[in-house]
Design an enzyme around this catalytic site. Structure first.
Site, PDB file in Angstrom:
ATOM      1  N   LYS A 109       0.807  -1.227   0.000  1.00 53.22           N
ATOM      2  CA  LYS A 109       0.000   0.000   0.000  1.00 53.22           C
ATOM      3  C   LYS A 109       0.831   1.262   0.000  1.00 53.22           C
ATOM      4  CE  LYS A 109      -3.659  -0.236  -0.435  1.00 53.22           C
ATOM      5  NZ  LYS A 109      -4.711  -0.678  -1.409  1.00 53.22           N
ATOM      6  N   SER A 162      -2.639 -12.671   3.420  1.00 49.05           N
ATOM      7  CA  SER A 162      -3.042 -12.557   2.007  1.00 49.05           C
ATOM      8  C   SER A 162      -1.929 -13.072   1.093  1.00 49.05           C
ATOM      9  CB  SER A 162      -3.446 -11.126   1.642  1.00 49.05           C
ATOM     10  OG  SER A 162      -2.346 -10.247   1.722  1.00 49.05           O
TER      11      SER A 162
HETATM   12  N1  PMP Z   1      -3.340  -7.854   1.124  1.00 47.62           N
HETATM   13  C1  PMP Z   1      -3.132  -6.951   2.086  1.00 47.62           C
HETATM   14  C2  PMP Z   1      -2.414  -7.379   3.327  1.00 47.62           C
HETATM   15  C3  PMP Z   1      -3.616  -5.636   1.951  1.00 47.62           C
HETATM   16  O1  PMP Z   1      -3.427  -4.740   2.932  1.00 47.62           O
HETATM   17  C4  PMP Z   1      -4.322  -5.287   0.770  1.00 47.62           C
HETATM   18  C5  PMP Z   1      -4.860  -3.893   0.617  1.00 47.62           C
HETATM   19  N2  PMP Z   1      -6.103  -3.683   1.250  1.00 47.62           N
HETATM   20  C6  PMP Z   1      -4.530  -6.263  -0.209  1.00 47.62           C
HETATM   21  C7  PMP Z   1      -4.005  -7.528   0.001  1.00 47.62           C
HETATM   22  C8  PMP Z   1      -5.331  -5.985  -1.455  1.00 47.62           C
HETATM   23  O2  PMP Z   1      -4.740  -5.017  -2.300  1.00 47.62           O
HETATM   24  P1  PMP Z   1      -5.611  -4.043  -3.197  1.00 47.62           P
HETATM   25  O3  PMP Z   1      -6.216  -3.005  -2.282  1.00 47.62           O
HETATM   26  O4  PMP Z   1      -4.659  -3.458  -4.149  1.00 47.62           O
HETATM   27  O5  PMP Z   1      -6.691  -4.844  -3.864  1.00 47.62           O
END
Ligand code: PMP
Length: 309
Positions: A49, A267
């Site tokens: 991010k 994630s």
């Molecule tokens: N994994 C994590 C740990 C995140 O903080 C985020 C962002 N919310 C994402 C995945 C997903 O990324 P994006 O917002 O670009 O879809």
């Protein structure tokens, strides 16, 4: 938003240019497929991010919607809030974050360490409560006292991935990409990377990884996502979907830590697990991102129990 050409970087110019590594334990070469993963936890703020936060703030400074003395305000219980706080610290700008009170202690401490003002909203109101309260406060000083980046609707979010993450992936893999798979929070990563990869090679398939239930517990992902960024048409970018369960994602993050030596978040595990599933369907060069560092999850039950094994 180029890097400096000299040897000395600044905090902000060290955002991006993260390494891409082959995950050979998760995807052994004998499988006939490869998996390349971008280690986004190595950004200065510890997550992917940093890229969109920098793009949104830089653009706002350039076009005058964010002026010196104004406060960056938003809701986030996660990585985006930490990125705003880190960038605000470097730029000497005030940052005000609204987040549910049940967010992890590590995240509260990190935001406050950077000097951000953290306003905790009732846990039972969940994220929607934090979003509403941040919006109510923003309305009191919109455009004058406050700047709100609005990462779910701000095209500078996917643009950061279009201009940096994707370009790095192409360079670092030598263009050897058949598939790119990742989960969705705001959708900035999948749409920004996906659009650029498809322009590079129209045969590359972009696959969205989605949780199999609403209570998935994968930080950063949204079950009911909406993808509404101007210039990034989801129907032209996303080719396919793969569902993952939480248990399998937890097992995969443990393997990333113990077998690949990569301490990353849930994630990341979910993305790696998704590619394992996809490799039963397709063969080729897969790529993904490992969105954040695992040091952000130390107080979770999954990590504290795993540490004892
Ligand atoms: N994994 C994590 C740990 C995140 O903080 C985020 C962002 N919310 C994402 C995945 C997903 O990324 P994006 O917002 O670009 O879809």
């Amino acid at each position: 938003m180029e890097k400096n050409n000299n040897f000395i970087s600044t905090t902000l110019s060290s955002i991006g240019k993260t390494p891409t590594v082959p995950l050979t334990r998760i995807m052994p070469p004998a499988s006939g497929s490869r998996l390349y993963a971008k280690i986004e936890g190595l950004n200065p703020g510890g997550s992917v991010k940093d890229r969109p936060a920098l793009y949104m703030i830089k653009r706002a400074l350039e076009n005058g919607t964010l002026l010196p003395g104004m406060t960056i305000i938003d809701s986030s219980s996660g990585n985006t809030g930490i990125s705003y706080a880190m960038i605000g610290a470097y730029l000497g700008m005030r940052v005000k974050i609204y987040a549910p009170s049940n967010m992890s202690e590590e995240r509260k401490i990190i935001m406050r360490l950077y000097g951000a003002e953290l306003i905790l909203t009732p846990a039972e109101e969940s994220h929607d409560g934090a979003i509403k309260r941040a919006n109510d406060e923003y309305q009191k000083g919109a455009g004058k006292v406050y700047f709100m980046p609005d990462q779910y609707n701000n095209s500078d979010n996917p643009l950061s991935h279009y201009e940096t993450t994707a370009v790095e992936l192409i360079e670092q893999t030598g263009g050897n990409i058949d598939f790119f798979a990742t989960g969705i929070g705001t959708g900035g990563t999948i749409l920004g990377v996906g659009k650029r990869l498809k322009e590079f090679n129209g045969k590359i398939k972009i696959i969205a990884v989605v949780p199999d239930n609403e209570m998935h517990g994968i930080e950063g992902w949204k079950y009911n996502y909406s993808l509404n960024f101007k210039g990034f048409d989801k129907d032209k970018i996303i080719d396919d979907f793969v569902k993952v369960d939480t248990e399998g994602s937890y097992e995969a993050v443990k393997r990333l830590i113990r077998e690949e030596g990569l301490l990353c978040g849930f994630s990341s595990g979910a993305n790696a697990y998704a590619v394992q599933k996809l490799s039963e369907r397709y063969r080729g060069n897969f790529s993904t991102v490992l969105p954040d560092t695992g040091s952000r999850y130390l107080s979770t039950r999954v990590f504290s129990e795993f540490a004892l094994l």
